[in-house]
Design a protein around this motif. Structure first.
Motif, mmCIF file in Angstrom:
data_model
loop_
_atom_site.group_PDB
_atom_site.id
_atom_site.type_symbol
_atom_site.label_atom_id
_atom_site.label_comp_id
_atom_site.label_asym_id
_atom_site.label_seq_id
_atom_site.Cartn_x
_atom_site.Cartn_y
_atom_site.Cartn_z
ATOM 1 N N ILE A 129 0.848 -1.187 0.000
ATOM 2 C CA ILE A 129 0.000 0.000 0.000
ATOM 3 C C ILE A 129 0.891 1.246 0.000
ATOM 4 O O ILE A 129 1.956 1.270 0.632
ATOM 5 N N ILE A 130 0.482 2.259 -0.741
ATOM 6 C CA ILE A 130 1.236 3.510 -0.828
ATOM 7 C C ILE A 130 0.582 4.519 0.107
ATOM 8 O O ILE A 130 -0.631 4.771 0.015
ATOM 9 N N VAL A 131 1.378 5.110 1.012
ATOM 10 C CA VAL A 131 0.849 6.002 2.038
ATOM 11 C C VAL A 131 1.565 7.352 1.989
ATOM 12 O O VAL A 131 2.789 7.406 1.856
ATOM 13 N N ILE A 132 0.813 8.424 2.096
ATOM 14 C CA ILE A 132 1.366 9.758 2.317
ATOM 15 C C ILE A 132 0.872 10.244 3.667
ATOM 16 O O ILE A 132 -0.326 10.201 3.953
ATOM 17 N N ILE A 133 1.795 10.721 4.507
ATOM 18 C CA ILE A 133 1.445 11.382 5.762
ATOM 19 C C ILE A 133 1.727 12.870 5.569
ATOM 20 O O ILE A 133 2.885 13.268 5.415
ATOM 21 N N ASN A 134 0.695 13.668 5.554
ATOM 22 C CA ASN A 134 0.841 15.103 5.331
ATOM 23 C C ASN A 134 0.949 15.832 6.665
ATOM 24 O O ASN A 134 -0.038 16.007 7.376
ATOM 25 N N THR A 135 2.151 16.269 7.018
ATOM 26 C CA THR A 135 2.354 17.029 8.256
ATOM 27 C C THR A 135 2.728 18.473 7.946
ATOM 28 O O THR A 135 3.247 19.181 8.805
ATOM 29 N N ALA A 136 2.468 18.902 6.721
ATOM 30 C CA ALA A 136 2.757 20.284 6.334
ATOM 31 C C ALA A 136 1.603 21.182 6.760
ATOM 32 O O ALA A 136 0.810 20.821 7.623
ATOM 33 N N LEU A 137 1.474 22.343 6.155
ATOM 34 C CA LEU A 137 0.497 23.339 6.570
ATOM 35 C C LEU A 137 -0.928 22.855 6.365
ATOM 36 O O LEU A 137 -1.353 22.588 5.241
ATOM 37 N N ALA A 138 -1.686 22.757 7.441
ATOM 38 C CA ALA A 138 -3.061 22.266 7.368
ATOM 39 C C ALA A 138 -3.999 23.262 6.701
ATOM 40 O O ALA A 138 -5.130 22.913 6.374
ATOM 41 N N PHE A 139 -3.524 24.497 6.490
ATOM 42 C CA PHE A 139 -4.350 25.525 5.871
ATOM 43 C C PHE A 139 -4.218 25.537 4.345
ATOM 44 O O PHE A 139 -4.894 26.315 3.679
ATOM 45 N N HIS A 140 -3.347 24.694 3.782
ATOM 46 C CA HIS A 140 -3.081 24.756 2.347
ATOM 47 C C HIS A 140 -3.882 23.665 1.632
ATOM 48 O O HIS A 140 -3.429 22.526 1.469
ATOM 49 N N THR A 141 -5.076 24.038 1.204
ATOM 50 C CA THR A 141 -5.988 23.082 0.582
ATOM 51 C C THR A 141 -5.413 22.482 -0.696
ATOM 52 O O THR A 141 -5.531 21.274 -0.947
#
Length: 275
Positions: free
Chosen positions: A2-14
């Motif tokens: 399975i390919i996973v991305i964990i996004n821990t960058a700016l939560a305001f950047h839609t």
């Protein structure tokens, strides 16, 4: 696999969140491999606005609640960029058949162990304002309530979710129900400001432990592009959450007792960095 991305960058950047989900969808269609997007948000998306009185609420949220529908209704009442991003993650993931899970922590405390930034946002931000004012400050009366979580406990939740996802993700909520809170205790904003005053005097950085109340408009002007909405939701609101699903997954926080020294630890780190 399975390919996973964990996004821990700016939560305001839609736009970046949408781009990552779209990329996962493209990879999924080309390789046939399953994909999962784990997005980091925050509980200001469900906070009220008790100072401006634009939106007042006394609700305590559980991650077993229908948070998607709640955020959808709140967004129709008043747009907020972090909430806009939450909704995009919910909706785009579902539309593109990419499983998505939003982790929504409250105030994060404790020192990180990464190579670059080791501090969070809210407590350090208020400490730096105290150094500028010469005393601790609070927006309005400071009676708004938030929850908190130690950075190491939050990391433990991400690790737990990732391991479960890599093993098939059978128990991990996703899609329109894909949201997890992460709380271990509760405080008021005045609690934090009083702790800043006490720590500042103890460390010799402040001459008084008295807390000064500042109006919302003044607090918004702390940054050049200041927004009263962002300042109130992130530093003066009520945001009460319960990590019911997270604990059901097996999450066991270990650092709640560290809250007692959280402000002093951050204060010392800031003073050492500026020395």
């Amino acid at each position: 696999m399975i390919i996973v991305i964990i996004n821990t960058a700016l939560a305001f950047h839609t736009e970046s969140a949408v781009a990552m989900i779209s990329g996962l969808s493209d990879r999924q269609s080309k390789t046939g491999k399953k994909t999962w997007f784990i997005h980091t948000s925050g509980t200001s998306s469900i906070a009220d606005r008790p100072i401006s009185k634009i939106y007042c609420e006394s609700r305590e949220f559980h991650d077993t609640d229908d948070i998607y529908t709640y955020e959808l209704n709140r967004e129709s009442y008043e747009a907020y960029k972090q909430r806009t991003t939450d909704l995009a993650v919910f909706q785009i993931g579902r539309a593109l058949a990419v499983k998505t899970t939003i982790v929504k922590p409250p105030t994060i405390f404790g020192l990180g162990t990464g190579p670059i930034n080791k501090l969070s946002i809210q407590i350090p931000g208020l400490i730096r304002r105290a150094l500028q004012y010469g005393q601790a400050v609070v927006i309005g009366d400071g009676h708004g309530q938030w929850d908190h979580v130690h950075i190491e406990d939050l990391v433990r939740l991400f690790e737990l979710v990732l391991i479960k996802v890599l093993n098939g993700g059978e128990d991990v909520p996703y899609g329109l129900k894909g949201l997890l809170f992460a709380e271990t205790g509760r405080h008021t904003w005045l609690d934090i400001s009083k702790a800043i005053g006490a720590a500042g005097v103890e460390l010799g950085a402040l001459k008084t432990d008295e807390v000064r109340s500042v109006p919302l408009a003044e607090a918004a002007a702390w940054v050049a592009s200041g927004s009263e909405q962002v300042r109130e939701l992130g530093f003066a609101s009520n945001s009460r959450s319960k990590a019911t699903l997270s604990r059901a997954l097996g999450w066991e926080p270990k650092h709640e007792t560290d809250w007692q020294t959280a402000v002093k630890v951050d204060f010392e780190a800031i003073l050492n960095a500026e020395a």
